[in-house]
Write an enzyme that holds these catalytic residues in place. Sequence first.
Site, short mmCIF file in Angstrom:
data_model
loop_
_atom_site.label_atom_id
_atom_site.label_comp_id
_atom_site.label_asym_id
_atom_site.label_seq_id
_atom_site.Cartn_x
_atom_site.Cartn_y
_atom_site.Cartn_z
N SER A 192 0.86 -1.19 0.00
CA SER A 192 0.00 0.00 0.00
C SER A 192 0.89 1.23 0.00
CB SER A 192 -0.91 0.01 1.23
OG SER A 192 -1.82 -1.07 1.19
N LYS B 4 -6.80 1.59 -3.58
CA LYS B 4 -6.52 1.08 -2.24
C LYS B 4 -6.69 2.17 -1.18
CE LYS B 4 -5.33 -1.52 1.19
NZ LYS B 4 -4.12 -2.32 1.33
N LYS C 214 -0.12 4.65 8.31
CA LYS C 214 0.66 4.96 7.11
C LYS C 214 -0.25 5.17 5.92
CE LYS C 214 1.97 1.69 4.72
NZ LYS C 214 1.48 0.89 3.56
#
Length: 295
Positions: free
Chosen positions: A94, A169, A237
Site C-alpha cells: 500500500s 486502495k 501509514k
Amino acid sequence: MKVGFIGLGIMGRPMAEHMVKAGLDVMVSDLNEKIVAELVAEGATAGSNKDLAEQCDVVEMILPNASIVKNVIFGEGGLMDYMKAGQIVVDHSSVTANDSRECYEKLQEKGIGFLDAPVSGGESGAKAGTLAIMVGGDEKNFNTCAPIFDTYSSQATLIGDSGSGSICKLANQIIVNNNIAIVAEALTFAAKAGVDPEKVYKAIEGGAARSYALEDKAPMMVERNFTPGGTIKVNHKDITNVINTAHAIDCPIPYTAQLYEIQQTMKAHGHMEEDHAAYVKYFETLADTIVEKKN
C-alpha cells in the site's frame, strides 16, 4: 512461469502458500529465515532477491512502505540491476499513486513491466485466498499475472493506468478505517448506556448495518482481542498517504481527517502495534467505559 515473492509477513506468507498449493513454481525471499524455511518445506524454493530477479518471470512483493519497495527495486543490488526486458514486477504494498508511477516509469525504461496491485481483505482474506486485488498498469501485464492472482484472490480488477490501483486502495482504506472507527463508537455508546455490546452487534449484523468491520472487528472489540491482523501502524501509514494525496488534489476529506487524529491519539498512547479494532480504546477513553461482553 516462475514466480518470485518477497515479503512473507502477515499477508505475504499465506499469499505465497496459496501459490505453492496451486502448483506454481515459487521462489521466496524474506529477512526471516525461519519463515522462508517453512515455505520451502511446503514446496517453495528459497533465493536471494538477486536470484528472484534473474530466474523469475514475475517478481511479486508486499512490503511495509514505499521506501522499502523502492530500495528493493532500485537500491544497490536491487531487482532492476538483474532483471531483463519482458519480466514483470508486481507490488502488492500500500503506497501512493506517485510512488507506483515512479516505479512504473523507471522500470519501463528497461522494458520491465510493473503493476501496482494492493490488496484488501486482511489476514483472514489472505488465509482464505479471497483477497480483492486492485490493479494499475498495462493490460497485457495484468493478463499475464491474472492466473497468479487467481490463486489467492476472489477478485482482481484492472482499474486503469499505473497508479490507479494505489488510488483505489487508498479509497478502500478510507472506507474500511472509518467503518471500524464508527463501529467502535457505536459499541461504546451501547456499553455506556448499559446494554451488552455483544448482543448489540449480533442483533444488527444481519441488517442494514452489516459490514466487514461489524462482522470481523466487533467480536474482537468485545472480546478485548487486539492481536493484529492489520496494525494501526500500517493503517496510519495508509491514512497519512490519503491525507497527503487529498491535499495535493484539493479534495476535502473531513471524516478521514478526524480519523487521522484518532490514530494520532492511539500513537501517543502506545497502541500502534495493535489491531485497528483497538480504535475502540479511543472512544472508551472519551466515554469512560469499557466495551466488553457481559457474562
